[in-house]
Design a protein around this motif. Structure first.
Motif, PDB file in Angstrom:
ATOM      1  N   LYS A 281       0.788  -1.231   0.000  1.00  0.00           N
ATOM      2  CA  LYS A 281       0.000   0.000   0.000  1.00  0.00           C
ATOM      3  C   LYS A 281       0.823   1.286   0.000  1.00  0.00           C
ATOM      4  CE  LYS A 281      -3.992  -2.120   2.295  1.00  0.00           C
ATOM      5  NZ  LYS A 281      -4.943  -2.024   3.439  1.00  0.00           N
ATOM      6  N   VAL A 282       2.130   1.174   0.217  1.00  0.00           N
ATOM      7  CA  VAL A 282       2.975   2.368   0.249  1.00  0.00           C
ATOM      8  C   VAL A 282       4.031   2.246  -0.840  1.00  0.00           C
ATOM      9  CG1 VAL A 282       4.520   3.815   1.611  1.00  0.00           C
ATOM     10  CG2 VAL A 282       2.622   2.621   2.734  1.00  0.00           C
ATOM     11  N   ASP A 283       4.021   3.185  -1.769  1.00  0.00           N
ATOM     12  CA  ASP A 283       5.044   3.197  -2.812  1.00  0.00           C
ATOM     13  C   ASP A 283       6.397   3.568  -2.212  1.00  0.00           C
ATOM     14  OD1 ASP A 283       3.173   2.605  -4.754  1.00  0.00           O
ATOM     15  OD2 ASP A 283       2.737   4.721  -5.173  1.00  0.00           O
ATOM     16  N   ASP A 284       7.452   2.991  -2.757  1.00  0.00           N
ATOM     17  CA  ASP A 284       8.814   3.368  -2.392  1.00  0.00           C
ATOM     18  C   ASP A 284       9.070   3.233  -0.890  1.00  0.00           C
ATOM     19  OD1 ASP A 284      11.416   4.191  -2.675  1.00  0.00           O
ATOM     20  OD2 ASP A 284      10.931   6.329  -2.639  1.00  0.00           O
ATOM     21  N   CYS A 285       8.936   2.021  -0.390  1.00  0.00           N
ATOM     22  CA  CYS A 285       9.360   1.743   0.986  1.00  0.00           C
ATOM     23  C   CYS A 285      10.100   0.414   0.987  1.00  0.00           C
ATOM     24  CB  CYS A 285       8.188   1.714   1.960  1.00  0.00           C
ATOM     25  SG  CYS A 285       7.117   0.261   1.867  1.00  0.00           S
ATOM     26  N   HIS A 286      10.966   0.202   1.954  1.00  0.00           N
ATOM     27  CA  HIS A 286      11.674  -1.072   2.014  1.00  0.00           C
ATOM     28  C   HIS A 286      11.938  -1.486   3.452  1.00  0.00           C
ATOM     29  CE1 HIS A 286      14.989   1.950   1.685  1.00  0.00           C
ATOM     30  NE2 HIS A 286      15.498   1.226   2.647  1.00  0.00           N
ATOM     31  N   GLY A 305      12.584   9.964   2.267  1.00  0.00           N
ATOM     32  CA  GLY A 305      12.113  11.334   2.153  1.00  0.00           C
ATOM     33  C   GLY A 305      10.977  11.706   3.073  1.00  0.00           C
ATOM     34  N   VAL A 306      10.536  10.758   3.911  1.00  0.00           N
ATOM     35  CA  VAL A 306       9.417  11.012   4.825  1.00  0.00           C
ATOM     36  C   VAL A 306       9.941  10.930   6.260  1.00  0.00           C
ATOM     37  CG1 VAL A 306       7.088  10.331   5.489  1.00  0.00           C
ATOM     38  CG2 VAL A 306       7.874   9.928   3.150  1.00  0.00           C
ATOM     39  N   PRO A 307      10.128  12.049   6.941  1.00  0.00           N
ATOM     40  CA  PRO A 307      10.702  12.027   8.289  1.00  0.00           C
ATOM     41  C   PRO A 307       9.913  11.126   9.238  1.00  0.00           C
ATOM     42  CG  PRO A 307      10.635  14.269   7.452  1.00  0.00           C
ATOM     43  CD  PRO A 307       9.853  13.424   6.480  1.00  0.00           C
ATOM     44  N   ALA A 308      10.644  10.256   9.929  1.00  0.00           N
ATOM     45  CA  ALA A 308       9.989   9.291  10.810  1.00  0.00           C
ATOM     46  C   ALA A 308       9.231   9.970  11.939  1.00  0.00           C
ATOM     47  CB  ALA A 308      11.029   8.333  11.380  1.00  0.00           C
ATOM     48  N   ALA A 370      -2.967   2.892   9.872  1.00  0.00           N
ATOM     49  CA  ALA A 370      -2.455   4.132  10.464  1.00  0.00           C
ATOM     50  C   ALA A 370      -1.124   4.540   9.843  1.00  0.00           C
ATOM     51  CB  ALA A 370      -2.308   3.962  11.971  1.00  0.00           C
ATOM     52  N   VAL A 371      -0.240   3.568   9.626  1.00  0.00           N
ATOM     53  CA  VAL A 371       1.060   3.884   9.029  1.00  0.00           C
ATOM     54  C   VAL A 371       0.876   4.388   7.607  1.00  0.00           C
ATOM     55  CG1 VAL A 371       3.286   2.960   8.288  1.00  0.00           C
ATOM     56  CG2 VAL A 371       2.326   2.261  10.495  1.00  0.00           C
ATOM     57  N   GLN A 376       1.146   8.890   3.892  1.00  0.00           N
ATOM     58  CA  GLN A 376       0.484   9.670   2.844  1.00  0.00           C
ATOM     59  C   GLN A 376       0.256  11.105   3.287  1.00  0.00           C
ATOM     60  OE1 GLN A 376      -2.988   7.256   2.114  1.00  0.00           O
ATOM     61  NE2 GLN A 376      -1.948   5.949   0.602  1.00  0.00           N
ATOM     62  N   HIS A 377      -0.122  11.292   4.553  1.00  0.00           N
ATOM     63  CA  HIS A 377      -0.351  12.645   5.073  1.00  0.00           C
ATOM     64  C   HIS A 377       0.937  13.468   5.045  1.00  0.00           C
ATOM     65  CE1 HIS A 377      -1.686  15.908   7.659  1.00  0.00           C
ATOM     66  NE2 HIS A 377      -0.630  15.686   8.430  1.00  0.00           N
ATOM     67  N   VAL A 378       2.021  12.884   5.507  1.00  0.00           N
ATOM     68  CA  VAL A 378       3.290  13.614   5.547  1.00  0.00           C
ATOM     69  C   VAL A 378       3.762  13.935   4.132  1.00  0.00           C
ATOM     70  CG1 VAL A 378       5.716  13.511   6.249  1.00  0.00           C
ATOM     71  CG2 VAL A 378       3.933  12.628   7.768  1.00  0.00           C
ATOM     72  N   ARG A 379       3.615  12.978   3.214  1.00  0.00           N
ATOM     73  CA  ARG A 379       4.000  13.237   1.824  1.00  0.00           C
ATOM     74  C   ARG A 379       3.179  14.380   1.229  1.00  0.00           C
ATOM     75  NH1 ARG A 379       4.803   7.035  -0.573  1.00  0.00           N
ATOM     76  NH2 ARG A 379       6.990   6.807   0.121  1.00  0.00           N
ATOM     77  N   THR A 380       1.896  14.422   1.539  1.00  0.00           N
ATOM     78  CA  THR A 380       1.038  15.489   1.029  1.00  0.00           C
ATOM     79  C   THR A 380       1.477  16.842   1.573  1.00  0.00           C
ATOM     80  OG1 THR A 380      -0.850  13.982   0.825  1.00  0.00           O
ATOM     81  CG2 THR A 380      -1.335  16.339   0.922  1.00  0.00           C
TER      82      THR A 380
END
Length: 388
Positions: A281-286, A305-308, A370-371, A376-380
């Motif tokens: 469900k999340v693009d570009d994660c590993h 690119g998404v601060p933890a 939730a994750v 998605q919220h932080v990316r937006t």
């Protein structure tokens, strides 16, 4: 497991909820009085409780009760092990992904002679280079090799058998920080020939503030206690015994031992389900360390690119971590991920989700939702901020 406010608790590597058996035993011990060193019957009763707990922990590890020293936790146990072993003379050897309780203890001990500390690198998965370890042992007079059984951030497991064989051949002792391993996977110290092992009760459902150091009988270890005083724990650890904590540790060890194999399988399946949902469900994660054997309940996920810290703030109903809880909030990124070759940005964009004995299937579904929503919220928000 859910707690107040329907929070999904996925931070078992930081601390596990107390098992009911441990809570009951601890409270019962707190309601009694008696110093385990006193000779009257109340003191003897306290000593009997401590002896019973020592046997419970020994049964979990398959060692002798007399090989266990009770401590305030794994940090003290690690420090005691390194302090004593370094007094043998020679080098200390450890890895770049150890817990700070080992790395900082080793650096402190060798501060006057920094060259006496050998820190082995790991590859991108977090695996040790065993050839380099063997070569270094052959080239240097090493007093102690300290390598963890399971990494606290990635869950990556280490097969210590070749490490032990190489170290003992070279005349070195072997210590392992098994804090994340004990009570989660089977461990038999009659087969794993380490000389020293550290553990902490609260990682597998016991109370905080109590742990133990295993010292193998016959190990060539100089007598070097960190605390001196009344000669408790055969002189290795002075101070009045924490009877209630020790009793809780013993009860947690017995409870974990009874369910160990079943829990490991179930928790591993839940972890795999969680990772599958996130990857789908999340693009570009590993997943860090995914190609190696890992603890069944740990996943370290990087969202580049998404601060933890922003992701964690965006999912207040999931209790997770942006790395080791012992260093959360520190300005520096994870030393473990940096040692694995991750960039500072990727290290700062990684969260750790850790499951345990009380985690349920519905917790996984809610956590994944939730994750995903948090990322998605932080990316937006970041995209809007960067827009011209």
């Amino acid at each position: 497991m859910r707690t107040e406010g329907e929070v999904v608790y996925l931070d078992y590597n930081a601390t596990a909820p107390m098992r009911p058996e441990a809570l009951e035993a601890t409270v019962s011990a707190m309601q009694t009085v008696g110093n385990a060193s006193s000779m009257h019957h109340l003191g003897r009763d306290a000593a009997t409780r401590v002896d019973h707990a020592r046997r419970q922990v020994a049964d979990l590890l398959n060692c002798s009760p007399g090989e266990l020293i009770f401590t305030s936790g794994a940090t003290e146990a690690n420090n005691l092990a390194l302090h004593a072993a370094y007094a043998r003379g020679g080098f200390l050897m450890t890895s770049a992904v150890e817990h700070p309780a080992v790395l900082e203890a080793a650096r402190s001990l060798t501060a006057g002679q920094p060259d006496a500390l050998v820190v082995l690198p790991v590859d991108s998965d977090g695996a040790l280079d065993l050839e380099l370890l063997s070569f270094t042992l052959a080239e240097r007079d090493v007093a102690l090799v300290s390598i963890m059984l399971a990494n606290n951030e990635t869950g990556v497991l280490v097969d210590l058998r070749p490490v032990v064989e190489a170290a003992h051949t070279a005349g070195a002792l072997v210590h392992t920080d098994a804090t994340q391993y004990v009570g989660r996977l089977p461990l038999d110290l009659s087969e794993l020939d380490v000389d020293l092992l550290s553990l902490s009760a609260h990682k597998f459902g016991g109370p905080q503030g109590v742990g133990a150091l295993f010292v193998r009988r016959g190990a060539a270890l100089p007598y070097r206690p960190l605390l001196v005083g009344g000669g408790h724990e055969r002189g290795w650890r002075a101070g009045t015994l924490n009877v209630a904590g020790i009793v809780g540790l013993g009860a947690a060890a017995e409870a974990a031992g009874k369910r160990l194999e079943h829990e490991a399988v179930r928790i591993g399946e839940l972890r795999d389900r969680l990772e599958g949902l996130l990857l789908a469900k999340v693009d570009d994660c590993h997943i860090n360390g995914r190609r190696l054997a890992r603890l069944p309940g740990v996943t370290s996920v990087t969202f580049p690119g998404v601060p933890a810290d922003a992701v964690l703030a965006a999912m207040p109903h999931v209790a997770a971590s942006d790395g080791s809880a012992c260093s959360s909030g520190a300005p520096s990124p994870s030393h473990v991920l940096l040692a694995m070759g991750r960039s500072r940005e990727d290290a700062d964009s990684t969260i750790r989700l850790s499951l345990g004995y009380a985690t349920a299937e519905q917790d996984i579904e809610r956590a994944a939702e939730a994750v995903v929503a948090g990322v998605q919220h932080v990316r937006t928000v970041l995209a809007a901020t960067d827009a011209p």
